[in-house]
Design an enzyme around this catalytic site. Structure first.
Site, mmCIF file in Angstrom:
data_model
loop_
_atom_site.group_PDB
_atom_site.id
_atom_site.type_symbol
_atom_site.label_atom_id
_atom_site.label_comp_id
_atom_site.label_asym_id
_atom_site.label_seq_id
_atom_site.Cartn_x
_atom_site.Cartn_y
_atom_site.Cartn_z
ATOM 1 N N GLY A 126 0.839 -1.202 0.000
ATOM 2 C CA GLY A 126 0.000 0.000 0.000
ATOM 3 C C GLY A 126 0.871 1.247 0.000
ATOM 4 N N ARG A 144 1.378 -4.761 -5.757
ATOM 5 C CA ARG A 144 1.284 -6.015 -5.013
ATOM 6 C C ARG A 144 1.751 -7.068 -6.000
ATOM 7 N NH1 ARG A 144 -2.777 -3.162 -1.704
ATOM 8 N NH2 ARG A 144 -1.686 -3.167 0.273
ATOM 9 N N GLY A 186 5.048 -2.012 4.202
ATOM 10 C CA GLY A 186 4.423 -2.457 5.442
ATOM 11 C C GLY A 186 4.723 -3.913 5.750
ATOM 12 N N ASP A 187 3.856 -4.466 6.539
ATOM 13 C CA ASP A 187 3.968 -5.821 7.030
ATOM 14 C C ASP A 187 4.268 -6.875 5.936
ATOM 15 O OD1 ASP A 187 3.352 -7.323 9.459
ATOM 16 O OD2 ASP A 187 1.815 -8.217 8.184
ATOM 17 N N GLY A 188 3.488 -6.836 4.853
ATOM 18 C CA GLY A 188 3.670 -7.807 3.766
ATOM 19 C C GLY A 188 5.023 -7.647 3.102
ATOM 20 N N THR A 193 3.490 3.010 5.892
ATOM 21 C CA THR A 193 2.090 2.556 5.861
ATOM 22 C C THR A 193 1.228 3.516 6.659
ATOM 23 O OG1 THR A 193 0.553 0.911 6.728
ATOM 24 C CG2 THR A 193 2.737 0.856 7.650
ATOM 25 N N ASP A 221 -1.288 2.750 8.215
ATOM 26 C CA ASP A 221 -1.970 2.020 9.298
ATOM 27 C C ASP A 221 -1.270 2.110 10.664
ATOM 28 O OD1 ASP A 221 -3.639 1.221 7.255
ATOM 29 O OD2 ASP A 221 -2.602 -0.676 6.941
ATOM 30 N N ASP A 246 0.678 0.073 11.999
ATOM 31 C CA ASP A 246 0.430 -1.200 12.672
ATOM 32 C C ASP A 246 1.697 -2.021 12.889
ATOM 33 O OD1 ASP A 246 0.832 -1.664 10.008
ATOM 34 O OD2 ASP A 246 -0.814 -3.071 9.753
ATOM 35 N N ARG A 283 -19.015 17.296 9.731
ATOM 36 C CA ARG A 283 -19.722 17.771 10.927
ATOM 37 C C ARG A 283 -20.628 18.964 10.614
ATOM 38 N NH1 ARG A 283 -19.384 16.360 15.957
ATOM 39 N NH2 ARG A 283 -17.359 15.362 15.943
ATOM 40 N N ARG A 313 -6.453 -1.793 8.012
ATOM 41 C CA ARG A 313 -6.203 -3.242 7.979
ATOM 42 C C ARG A 313 -6.689 -3.915 9.261
ATOM 43 N NH1 ARG A 313 -2.026 -5.963 4.130
ATOM 44 N NH2 ARG A 313 -0.472 -4.416 4.601
ATOM 45 N N LYS A 351 -26.359 13.588 25.957
ATOM 46 C CA LYS A 351 -26.076 14.988 25.642
ATOM 47 C C LYS A 351 -27.246 15.681 24.966
ATOM 48 C CE LYS A 351 -22.329 14.047 23.339
ATOM 49 N NZ LYS A 351 -21.093 14.167 22.574
ATOM 50 N N ASN A 354 -28.419 16.058 18.654
ATOM 51 C CA ASN A 354 -29.267 15.573 17.587
ATOM 52 C C ASN A 354 -28.474 14.868 16.484
ATOM 53 O OD1 ASN A 354 -28.113 17.685 16.335
ATOM 54 N ND2 ASN A 354 -30.004 18.761 15.815
ATOM 55 N N ARG A 406 -26.218 7.575 8.236
ATOM 56 C CA ARG A 406 -25.593 7.895 6.952
ATOM 57 C C ARG A 406 -24.167 7.360 6.975
ATOM 58 N NH1 ARG A 406 -29.956 8.693 5.982
ATOM 59 N NH2 ARG A 406 -31.030 10.452 5.025
ATOM 60 N N ARG A 413 -5.273 7.827 1.524
ATOM 61 C CA ARG A 413 -3.893 7.503 1.157
ATOM 62 C C ARG A 413 -3.178 8.651 0.465
ATOM 63 N NH1 ARG A 413 -2.378 2.623 1.893
ATOM 64 N NH2 ARG A 413 -3.817 0.892 1.678
HETATM 65 P P1 ADP Z 1 2.200 -4.018 2.736
HETATM 66 O O1 ADP Z 1 3.690 -4.055 2.591
HETATM 67 O O2 ADP Z 1 1.653 -2.632 2.614
HETATM 68 O O3 ADP Z 1 1.734 -4.768 3.959
HETATM 69 P P2 ADP Z 1 1.242 -6.255 1.034
HETATM 70 O O4 ADP Z 1 0.725 -7.066 2.160
HETATM 71 O O5 ADP Z 1 0.428 -6.157 -0.195
HETATM 72 O O6 ADP Z 1 1.566 -4.744 1.444
HETATM 73 O O7 ADP Z 1 2.678 -6.846 0.623
HETATM 74 C C1 ADP Z 1 3.427 -6.311 -0.432
HETATM 75 C C2 ADP Z 1 4.090 -7.403 -1.205
HETATM 76 O O8 ADP Z 1 4.988 -8.136 -0.375
HETATM 77 C C3 ADP Z 1 3.147 -8.486 -1.749
HETATM 78 O O9 ADP Z 1 2.508 -8.099 -2.942
HETATM 79 C C4 ADP Z 1 4.106 -9.653 -1.971
HETATM 80 O O10 ADP Z 1 4.807 -9.524 -3.186
HETATM 81 C C5 ADP Z 1 5.095 -9.472 -0.812
HETATM 82 N N1 ADP Z 1 4.712 -10.400 0.264
HETATM 83 C C6 ADP Z 1 3.694 -10.272 1.152
HETATM 84 N N2 ADP Z 1 3.608 -11.352 1.956
HETATM 85 C C7 ADP Z 1 4.590 -12.201 1.555
HETATM 86 C C8 ADP Z 1 5.018 -13.507 1.973
HETATM 87 N N3 ADP Z 1 4.420 -14.166 2.970
HETATM 88 N N4 ADP Z 1 6.073 -14.060 1.315
HETATM 89 C C9 ADP Z 1 6.711 -13.393 0.320
HETATM 90 N N5 ADP Z 1 6.336 -12.188 -0.125
HETATM 91 C C10 ADP Z 1 5.302 -11.572 0.481
#
Ligand code: ADP
Length: 327
Positions: free
Chosen positions: A15, A76, A106-108, A130, A132, A134, A159, A176, A216, A219, A251, A260
Site C-alpha cells: 500500500g 502487489r 508495510g507488514d507484507g 504505511t 496504518d 500497525d 460535521r 487493515r 447529551k 441531535n 448515513r 492515502r
Molecule cells: P504491505 O507491505 O503494505 O503490507 P502487502 O501485504 O500487499 O503490502 O505486501 C506487499 C508485497 O509483499 C506483496 O505483494 C508480496 O509480493 C510481498 N509479500 C507479502 N507477503 C509475503 C510472503 N508471505 N512471502 C513473500 N512475499 C510476500
C-alpha cells in the site's frame, strides 16, 4: 564492523503512503553522500522480478519531498511469495550488481523481504511506510500522520452537515487489522465514538455511542468505524443500528483511497527523511534484516521478524479518552 556496498537497491511496495517519496529522496542522497550507487526498483517486488531498475542520481529525487504517493510506483506482487519469483528477483540483483536492499513498505513487504534476505543472504533494511501504523517496534510509520490529518479534515467537513440533521454519521476508516488510525482520528476530530477491532464487541460499542449521544441530547453523532472491525464495515454497522434503534437515521461515508493521498505533513517528511538516512547508516554498520523505527523520538532498529510478528497495543488511555470526551 563496516560494510560498504558499491550499489544498493531501493523500492516501495504494498500500500502506498504519503512520505514514501521523502524516504526515497533521503535514501538516495544519504547513499550517494557515502559514495554508494543507488538503483531504484520500480513497482516493488514486481519490478525486482521484471528487472525494472534505474540508477538514481541526486537530481532524480529533487522536487519530490512534497509529493504524495511514490514516484517509483508500488505494486502487489503475487509472484514474490513463490520460490521461482524470488529466484528471478535474485537474478536481477546479480545482474545489476545490487548488494543490499532498502525496502519501504508495510507488514507484507517486510515478510517478503525477510524471506528473501534469508534465502539469498542479502542484507535487507526495512523502512515502515504505511498509513496504518500497525508495525511493532516503531511509534510511528511514514504516512500515518498525513492520513490522520486527512481523516480529521474530512470529519470536520462532515460535521457541518451532520449538525443540520438528526442523524448518526458512520465514517469508515482504513487500517487493515489495526485501530490506531480510527481511534486517533476520532480523538482529533472530536467524534462521539470509535469502533475498532481491538476493543469490545460491536454491539456494545454501538450502544455506548448511542448512549453518549442521548445523554447529551445531541441531535447528531459522528462515529468512526475501522473498516475491518466488523465484516461489511460501516455499512454493516448502519444495518445493525437501524435494526436495534430504528429511531436513528444513519448515513455512511466511506473515505476509501482519499486517506492515502495528499501532500505529506511536516511530521511525515521529517520522519521519512530521518528514517531514510538511518536505513543507509544501518547498512554501513553491517546491520541486516532490521527495520528502522522511532522510539521516544530517537531512531531505533528492530529485527524485521519482531516488527512483523509482534502486535502493537492500543493504549487504554487513548481508548478511555474517547469515552471521557464524548459525554
Ligand atoms: P504491505 O507491505 O503494505 O503490507 P502487502 O501485504 O500487499 O503490502 O505486501 C506487499 C508485497 O509483499 C506483496 O505483494 C508480496 O509480493 C510481498 N509479500 C507479502 N507477503 C509475503 C510472503 N508471505 N512471502 C513473500 N512475499 C510476500
Amino acid at each position: 564492523m563496516e560494510f560498504k556496498p558499491k550499489t544498493i537497491g531501493v523500492l516501495t511496495s504494498g500500500g502506498d503512503a504519503p512520505g514514501m517519496n521523502a524516504a526515497l529522496r533521503a535514501v538516495t542522497r544519504a547513499a550517494i553522500s557515502n559514495g554508494i550507487k543507488v538503483k531504484a526498483i520500480y513497482r516493488g517486488y514486481k519490478g525486482l522480478i521484471d528487472g525494472e531498475v534505474e540508477e538514481f542520481t541526486s537530481q532524480n529525487v529533487s522536487g519530490i519531498i512534497q509529493r504524495g504517493g511514490t514516484i517509483i510506483k508500488s505494486a502487489r506482487c503475487p509472484e514474490f511469495p513463490t520460490k521461482e519469483g524470488r529466484e528471478k528477483a535474485y537474478e536481477t540483483l546479480k545482474r545489476e550488481g545490487i548488494e543490499a536492499l532498502i525496502i519501504i513498505g508495510g507488514d507484507g513487504t517486510f515478510t517478503g523481504g525477510r524471506i528473501f534476505a534469508q534465502e539469498y543472504n542479502v542484507p535487507v533494511i526495512g523502512i515502515p511506510g504505511t498509513i496504518d501504523n500497525d508495525l511493532w517496534g516503531t511509534d510511528a510509520t511514514i504516512g500515518y500522520d498525513t492520513a490522520l490529518n486527512t481523516i480529521m479534515h474530512c470529519v470536520d467537513t462532515l460535521r457541518d452537515t451532520a449538525t443540520s440533521h438528526e442523524r448518526v454519521f458512520l465514517v469508515e476508516v482504513m487500517g487493515r487489522d489495526a485501530g490506531f488510525l480510527t481511534l486517533n482520528a476520532a480523538i482529533a476530530a472530536g467524534a462521539e465514538a470509535a469502533i475498532i477491532p481491538e476493543r469490545a464487541t460491536i454491539i456494545e460499542q454501538i450502544e455506548a455511542a448511542i448512549g453518549q449521544g442521548k445523554r447529551k441530547s445531541k441531535n447528531s453523532s459522528i462515529v468512526l468505524v475501522q473498516e475491518h472491525a466488523i465484516e461489511g464495515g460501516a455499512q454493516a454497522v448502519a444495518k445493525m443500528m437501524e435494526h436495534e434503534h430504528p429511531e436513528f437515521s444513519t448515513r455512511v461515508t466511506i473515505l476509501g483511497h482519499l486517506q492515502r493521498g495528499g501532500s505529506p505533513t511536516a511530521n511525515d517528511r521529517i520522519l521519512a527523511s530521518r528514517m531514510g538516512i538511518a536505513a543507509v547508516q544501518a547498512l554501513l554498520e553491517d546491520q541486516r534484516n532490521v527495520m528502522v523505527g522511532v522510539k521516544n523520538g530517537e531512531i531505533d532498529y528492530v529485527p524485521l521478524s519482531k516488527a512483523i510478528k509482534q502486535k502493537k497495543d492500543i493504549k487504554d488511555e487513548k481508548w478511555e479518552a474517547i469515552q471521557v470526551l464524548s459525554i
